[in-house]
Design an enzyme around this catalytic site. Sequence first.
Site, PDB file in Angstrom:
ATOM      1  N   ASP A  15       0.867  -1.182   0.000  1.00  0.00           N
ATOM      2  CA  ASP A  15       0.000   0.000   0.000  1.00  0.00           C
ATOM      3  C   ASP A  15       0.902   1.229   0.000  1.00  0.00           C
ATOM      4  O   ASP A  15       2.045   1.165   0.468  1.00  0.00           O
ATOM      5  CB  ASP A  15      -0.916   0.015   1.225  1.00  0.00           C
ATOM      6  N   GLN A  16       0.397   2.322  -0.524  1.00  0.00           N
ATOM      7  CA  GLN A  16       1.231   3.518  -0.646  1.00  0.00           C
ATOM      8  C   GLN A  16       0.440   4.771  -0.308  1.00  0.00           C
ATOM      9  O   GLN A  16      -0.756   4.874  -0.599  1.00  0.00           O
ATOM     10  CB  GLN A  16       1.764   3.630  -2.072  1.00  0.00           C
TER      11      GLN A  16
END
Length: 199
Positions: free
Chosen positions: A69-70
């Site tokens: 995830d970012q």
Amino acid sequence: MKKIVLGSTSPFRKEILNKLKIHFICDKPNIDETALPNESALQLVERLAIEKAQAVAKHHDNALVIGSDQVALCDEHILGKPHTKENAIKQLMSFSGKRVTFYTGLCVLDSDSGKSHSLVEPFHVYFKTLSKADVARYVDAEMPLNCAGSFKSEGLGICLFEKLAGDDPNSLVGLPLIKLIHLFEKHGFHVLQAIEQRE
């Protein structure tokens, strides 16, 4: 040998993982990505990477599952997707002469044992002093309306940057391969050996 599952349907993450020349499949993690109260950006991306891997692992036996995830921050504010041209131009102009930091949460989970290793990898993008005319040209050319931060670093967004700083340029697109290889090795999976076995 354990199968490798990328817990993402992102074509960009898939393209990055293809660089390792290992066989893998993709599966979509269905999780709630809402931030918890008082949760920092770093805590958020690591938790979501773990939860994505856990969600996908339920559907796969004998697998190493990758969750990622970012989030991007500028002046400690989490950047969202602009959705409109006007918002994209406004967001990009707010980055003029500033640093935007991307944090990528990464997790590799063994679906049989439930054992996982995770981390957060930072990457910094330094923006040029931008003119509104150039920003408008960029937005018209690439239409980055569904990209957090209003730019695509793998495309024309590079025209907006002064410099990039970090351990792995793949982090910017959402899958830090150097750290992924380290996490694989903690599970006893070695990329070069896996390639040799396939051949």
